[in-house]
Write an enzyme that holds these catalytic residues in place. Structure first.
Site, PDB file in Angstrom:
ATOM      1  N   MET A 173      -3.729  -7.621  -0.439  1.00 33.47           N
ATOM      2  CA  MET A 173      -4.825  -8.070   0.442  1.00 33.47           C
ATOM      3  C   MET A 173      -5.978  -7.073   0.383  1.00 33.47           C
ATOM      4  O   MET A 173      -6.648  -6.785   1.382  1.00 33.47           O
ATOM      5  CB  MET A 173      -4.306  -8.265   1.870  1.00 33.47           C
ATOM      6  CG  MET A 173      -3.335  -9.441   1.981  1.00 33.47           C
ATOM      7  SD  MET A 173      -2.628  -9.723   3.619  1.00 33.47           S
ATOM      8  CE  MET A 173      -4.040 -10.373   4.500  1.00 33.47           C
ATOM      9  N   LYS A 174      -6.175  -6.517  -0.812  1.00 27.79           N
ATOM     10  CA  LYS A 174      -7.306  -5.612  -1.059  1.00 27.79           C
ATOM     11  C   LYS A 174      -8.340  -6.336  -1.913  1.00 27.79           C
ATOM     12  O   LYS A 174      -8.045  -7.346  -2.569  1.00 27.79           O
ATOM     13  CB  LYS A 174      -6.809  -4.340  -1.751  1.00 27.79           C
ATOM     14  CG  LYS A 174      -5.896  -3.506  -0.853  1.00 27.79           C
ATOM     15  CD  LYS A 174      -5.234  -2.369  -1.600  1.00 27.79           C
ATOM     16  CE  LYS A 174      -4.293  -1.607  -0.686  1.00 27.79           C
ATOM     17  NZ  LYS A 174      -3.473  -0.609  -1.440  1.00 27.79           N
ATOM     18  N   HIS A 207      -4.861  -5.215   5.238  1.00 32.06           N
ATOM     19  CA  HIS A 207      -5.171  -3.910   4.645  1.00 32.06           C
ATOM     20  C   HIS A 207      -5.545  -4.138   3.195  1.00 32.06           C
ATOM     21  O   HIS A 207      -4.699  -4.631   2.426  1.00 32.06           O
ATOM     22  CB  HIS A 207      -3.920  -3.013   4.760  1.00 32.06           C
ATOM     23  CG  HIS A 207      -4.004  -1.732   4.024  1.00 32.06           C
ATOM     24  ND1 HIS A 207      -4.625  -0.610   4.544  1.00 32.06           N
ATOM     25  CD2 HIS A 207      -3.579  -1.391   2.804  1.00 32.06           C
ATOM     26  CE1 HIS A 207      -4.548   0.367   3.659  1.00 32.06           C
ATOM     27  NE2 HIS A 207      -3.913  -0.077   2.599  1.00 32.06           N
ATOM     28  N   ASN A 255     -11.189   1.756   4.642  1.00 32.82           N
ATOM     29  CA  ASN A 255     -10.088   2.692   4.460  1.00 32.82           C
ATOM     30  C   ASN A 255     -10.599   3.942   3.733  1.00 32.82           C
ATOM     31  O   ASN A 255     -11.311   3.847   2.732  1.00 32.82           O
ATOM     32  CB  ASN A 255      -8.995   2.007   3.606  1.00 32.82           C
ATOM     33  CG  ASN A 255      -7.755   2.856   3.439  1.00 32.82           C
ATOM     34  OD1 ASN A 255      -7.230   3.359   4.414  1.00 32.82           O
ATOM     35  ND2 ASN A 255      -7.315   3.038   2.202  1.00 32.82           N
ATOM     36  N   GLU A 256     -10.256   5.105   4.307  1.00 32.44           N
ATOM     37  CA  GLU A 256     -10.494   6.403   3.629  1.00 32.44           C
ATOM     38  C   GLU A 256     -11.960   6.637   3.254  1.00 32.44           C
ATOM     39  O   GLU A 256     -12.304   6.924   2.108  1.00 32.44           O
ATOM     40  CB  GLU A 256      -9.598   6.496   2.387  1.00 32.44           C
ATOM     41  CG  GLU A 256      -8.125   6.365   2.710  1.00 32.44           C
ATOM     42  CD  GLU A 256      -7.227   6.368   1.479  1.00 32.44           C
ATOM     43  OE1 GLU A 256      -7.692   6.714   0.381  1.00 32.44           O
ATOM     44  OE2 GLU A 256      -6.049   5.995   1.612  1.00 32.44           O
ATOM     45  N   GLU A 363       1.135   4.130   7.613  1.00 28.42           N
ATOM     46  CA  GLU A 363       1.736   4.162   6.262  1.00 28.42           C
ATOM     47  C   GLU A 363       2.801   5.267   6.182  1.00 28.42           C
ATOM     48  O   GLU A 363       2.863   6.028   5.249  1.00 28.42           O
ATOM     49  CB  GLU A 363       0.658   4.402   5.206  1.00 28.42           C
ATOM     50  CG  GLU A 363      -0.468   3.377   5.231  1.00 28.42           C
ATOM     51  CD  GLU A 363      -1.540   3.650   4.201  1.00 28.42           C
ATOM     52  OE1 GLU A 363      -1.291   4.406   3.244  1.00 28.42           O
ATOM     53  OE2 GLU A 363      -2.646   3.084   4.316  1.00 28.42           O
ATOM     54  N   TRP A 410       5.799   2.796   4.913  1.00 27.17           N
ATOM     55  CA  TRP A 410       5.131   2.444   3.672  1.00 27.17           C
ATOM     56  C   TRP A 410       6.099   2.223   2.517  1.00 27.17           C
ATOM     57  O   TRP A 410       6.102   2.931   1.518  1.00 27.17           O
ATOM     58  CB  TRP A 410       4.051   3.476   3.308  1.00 27.17           C
ATOM     59  CG  TRP A 410       2.971   2.883   2.462  1.00 27.17           C
ATOM     60  CD1 TRP A 410       2.677   3.193   1.168  1.00 27.17           C
ATOM     61  CD2 TRP A 410       2.063   1.843   2.838  1.00 27.17           C
ATOM     62  NE1 TRP A 410       1.636   2.431   0.719  1.00 27.17           N
ATOM     63  CE2 TRP A 410       1.231   1.582   1.713  1.00 27.17           C
ATOM     64  CE3 TRP A 410       1.845   1.096   4.004  1.00 27.17           C
ATOM     65  CZ2 TRP A 410       0.215   0.620   1.730  1.00 27.17           C
ATOM     66  CZ3 TRP A 410       0.840   0.144   4.043  1.00 27.17           C
ATOM     67  CH2 TRP A 410       0.038  -0.086   2.914  1.00 27.17           C
TER      68      TRP A 410
HETATM   69  O1  G3I Z   1       3.264  -5.587  -9.172  1.00 35.05           O
HETATM   70  C1  G3I Z   1       2.355  -5.430 -10.265  1.00 35.05           C
HETATM   71  C2  G3I Z   1       3.079  -5.658 -11.588  1.00 35.05           C
HETATM   72  O2  G3I Z   1       3.515  -7.028 -11.640  1.00 35.05           O
HETATM   73  C3  G3I Z   1       2.142  -5.357 -12.731  1.00 35.05           C
HETATM   74  O3  G3I Z   1       2.834  -5.479 -13.958  1.00 35.05           O
HETATM   75  C4  G3I Z   1       1.615  -3.932 -12.588  1.00 35.05           C
HETATM   76  C5  G3I Z   1       0.671  -3.532 -13.677  1.00 35.05           C
HETATM   77  O4  G3I Z   1      -0.537  -4.198 -13.473  1.00 35.05           O
HETATM   78  O5  G3I Z   1       0.903  -3.823 -11.325  1.00 35.05           O
HETATM   79  C6  G3I Z   1       1.780  -4.034 -10.239  1.00 35.05           C
HETATM   80  O6  G3I Z   1       1.030  -3.931  -9.062  1.00 35.05           O
HETATM   81  C7  G3I Z   1       0.728  -2.587  -8.698  1.00 35.05           C
HETATM   82  C8  G3I Z   1       1.239  -2.404  -7.261  1.00 35.05           C
HETATM   83  O7  G3I Z   1       0.860  -1.126  -6.738  1.00 35.05           O
HETATM   84  C9  G3I Z   1       2.762  -2.533  -7.161  1.00 35.05           C
HETATM   85  O8  G3I Z   1       3.374  -1.500  -7.844  1.00 35.05           O
HETATM   86  C10 G3I Z   1      -0.788  -2.441  -8.700  1.00 35.05           C
HETATM   87  O9  G3I Z   1      -1.258  -2.524 -10.033  1.00 35.05           O
HETATM   88  C11 G3I Z   1      -1.164  -1.102  -8.092  1.00 35.05           C
HETATM   89  O10 G3I Z   1      -2.577  -0.999  -7.963  1.00 35.05           O
HETATM   90  C12 G3I Z   1      -0.568  -0.995  -6.678  1.00 35.05           C
HETATM   91  O11 G3I Z   1      -0.849   0.292  -6.156  1.00 35.05           O
HETATM   92  C13 G3I Z   1      -0.914   0.354  -4.724  1.00 35.05           C
HETATM   93  C14 G3I Z   1      -2.107   1.229  -4.366  1.00 35.05           C
HETATM   94  O12 G3I Z   1      -2.173   1.438  -2.949  1.00 35.05           O
HETATM   95  C15 G3I Z   1      -3.407   0.584  -4.830  1.00 35.05           C
HETATM   96  O13 G3I Z   1      -3.589  -0.643  -4.174  1.00 35.05           O
HETATM   97  C16 G3I Z   1       0.369   0.966  -4.192  1.00 35.05           C
HETATM   98  O14 G3I Z   1       1.448   0.056  -4.370  1.00 35.05           O
HETATM   99  C17 G3I Z   1       0.230   1.287  -2.715  1.00 35.05           C
HETATM  100  O15 G3I Z   1       1.361   2.006  -2.244  1.00 35.05           O
HETATM  101  C18 G3I Z   1      -1.021   2.120  -2.449  1.00 35.05           C
HETATM  102  O16 G3I Z   1      -1.116   2.268  -1.061  1.00 35.05           O
HETATM  103  C19 G3I Z   1      -2.208   3.094  -0.615  1.00 35.05           C
HETATM  104  C20 G3I Z   1      -2.780   2.472   0.638  1.00 35.05           C
HETATM  105  O17 G3I Z   1      -3.250   1.175   0.352  1.00 35.05           O
HETATM  106  C21 G3I Z   1      -3.867   3.350   1.219  1.00 35.05           C
HETATM  107  N1  G3I Z   1      -3.357   4.689   1.500  1.00 35.05           N
HETATM  108  C22 G3I Z   1      -2.791   5.340   0.308  1.00 35.05           C
HETATM  109  C23 G3I Z   1      -1.661   4.493  -0.258  1.00 35.05           C
HETATM  110  C24 G3I Z   1      -1.062   5.161  -1.477  1.00 35.05           C
HETATM  111  O18 G3I Z   1      -2.001   5.239  -2.495  1.00 35.05           O
END
Ligand code: G3I
Length: 450
Positions: A173-174, A207, A255-256, A363, A410
């Site tokens: 939801m970003k 978020h 955020n941030e 988180e 988180w």
């Molecule tokens: O699930 C897909 C997968 O199917 C695909 O093959 C792969 C490669 O493209 O991507 C996968 O999705 C990734 C997802 O994490 C799940 O692992 C996204 O690309 C990746 O961008 C995503 O990263 C998230 C990150 O925020 C950016 O949105 C992290 O899960 C998440 O924990 C992190 O959370 C942030 C908070 O929003 C803000 N505070 C910091 C926190 C940690 O960075």
């Protein structure tokens, strides 16, 4: 209390003590091996439990037995005279609501100590829903979990339904997901998240509408005028918030926004093209789209970075003074088992609650391996992590009721944490083991609610 029947049957089979036997010309025979001393089982679930004991001097291994009878005739495979190096064991694939008997003895080469005392442990019933075992049933505030659409099923879904009453989409939801290219929204993942939550009677925390780390490339490289940029951001926010009006109860709108340790605004594309007051504009647009949605500002290191916290509080106070919509502040709480202190968390939380605003620990994860000194989660480190989770929940549980919004974890299982990739080494920061069984950290959350 959790309906765990753990009666310590101190039937001491034999408690060998270290005997020095002198014989003849004063020669001292090998000291007898001391038997392990068992206290209690831990992390008991419907299918597993853990036992740990103090290292025995002179032992180079241990033998453990698990049986369904105290006489140890009805052994449970594979735990019959099973040999191991560690002074702790997690017994899995057990039957729910069943009483087991556990014992151990020390080994040195081919000699064995006497058996330890026997532990009697009863596993939880399969769908144990006693208030004491479910986080949401034990808290008077929302207990949230970061989710991903691909995991809204199976055991993830079972745990969510049993223990949580709010979810936050970890990434779907970003802006980079919902607005992947110009004038092309893709709400499919957000819709799936919100629809699942509504079908399960679970709240959704949105978020995050604006985040420099989840801004689509076409926005980062926007070549139009600043006025056109501002118009497209207004349209994006109003389109999104309107779509989920009445379904998403709250949003991290920005955020941030602040730099680390400086209190200055990040020089994001939003600040560059919309001005320093871009946060105010985004908050006002959100409110115009939904008069009831709760508007949060969310950031990390809000306890350990006083400069960032001061800048945030100053902005919030200014918003309150000028009637800029804001309902709460999110402290992300990406912390460690030994840092920060409970007192510092308490003081930082008070700076938000003193303003009468909602506070969201948004988180929470608790690094057990911040210095990368472990290759596996030890009992000692799990106990330290449990204590820190307990402290965080105690602090949150003690804030004024009017400021209680919720605590969001988180990630569900340790093997799913973002921290492993981020720091490049293993960690176990969450409340559940990889097999979905609750950890000591889960117990710490419940203890913090007492
Ligand atoms: O699930 C897909 C997968 O199917 C695909 O093959 C792969 C490669 O493209 O991507 C996968 O999705 C990734 C997802 O994490 C799940 O692992 C996204 O690309 C990746 O961008 C995503 O990263 C998230 C990150 O925020 C950016 O949105 C992290 O899960 C998440 O924990 C992190 O959370 C942030 C908070 O929003 C803000 N505070 C910091 C926190 C940690 O960075």
């Amino acid at each position: 209390m959790r309906n765990i029947l753990v009666q310590l049957s101190m039937t001491i089979v034999a408690s060998a003590t270290l005997l020095l036997v002198s014989c003849g010309e004063g020669a001292i025979e090998e000291p007898e091996l001391v038997a392990p001393s068992l206290t209690e089982a831990s992390e008991i679930t419907s299918t597993s439990f853990s036992v740990d004991w103090d290292f025995v001097e002179g032992a180079d291994a241990y033998q453990v037995d698990l049986a369904k009878d105290e006489a140890f005739t009805d052994f449970v495979s594979p735990y019959q005279e099973s040999r191991q190096s560690f002074s702790e064991v997690r017994l899995t694939d057990l039957e729910a609501g069943t009483t087991y008997y556990f014992r151990a003895r020390s080994i040195f080469r081919d000699s064995f100590s006497q058996y330890s005392n026997t532990l009697e442990v009863t596993t939880l019933t399969a769908n144990d829903s006693e208030p004491g075992t479910s986080l949401k049933n034990s808290a008077d505030f929302s207990v949230g979990m970061a989710v991903q659409v691909a995991r809204l099923n199976g055991q993830h879904e079972e745990v969510l339904q049993r223990e949580f009453n709010q979810i936050t989409s970890e990434y779907e939801m970003k802006m980079n997901i919902m607005y992947p290219s110009e004038s092309n929204f893709d709400f499919s993942r957000a819709d799936a998240t919100v629809d699942w939550a509504l079908a399960n009677g679970i709240e959704v925390h949105g978020h995050a509408l604006i985040w420099h780390n989840a801004t689509p490339g076409w926005v980062e490289n926007y070549s139009g005028t600043d006025e056109a940029f501002e118009a497209l951001i207004e349209d994006y926010i109003k389109t999104t918030v309107t779509r989920y009006k009445g379904k998403v109860k709250s949003w991290d709108v920005v955020n941030e926004a602040f730099e680390d340790n400086s209190g200055t605004l990040r020089n994001s594309v939003f600040r560059q093209k919309m001005g320093d007051d871009y946060l105010e504009k985004c908050h006002r647009w959100t409110r115009e789209a939904d008069p009831d949605v709760l508007i949060f500002y969310n950031d990390y290191s809000m306890v350990i970075d006083p400069t960032k916290r001061r800048a945030t509080i100053a902005m919030v106070e200014d918003f309150l003074d000028r009637g800029v919509p804001i309902d709460g502040v999110g402290y992300q709480m990406h912390i460690s088992h030994d840092f920060p202190t409970k007192a510092s968390i308490e003081a930082a939380a008070g700076e938000v609650t003193d303003l009468g605003l909602l506070l969201h620990f948004s988180e929470l994860d608790v690094r057990a391996n911040p210095n990368n000194d472990l290759q596996a989660l030890t009992t000692q480190r799990a106990v330290s992590q449990q204590a820190k989770v307990r402290e965080v929940v105690e602090v949150y549980n003690a804030i004024p009721e009017t400021s209680k919004f919720g605590i969001t974890i988180w990630g569900m299982k340790d093997d799913e944490t973002w921290l492993t990739d981020f720091w490049g080494h293993p960690d176990w920061p969450l409340l559940y083991n990889a097999d979905f069984s609750p950890k000591r950290a889960h117990t710490g959350f419940l203890e913090g609610l007492q």
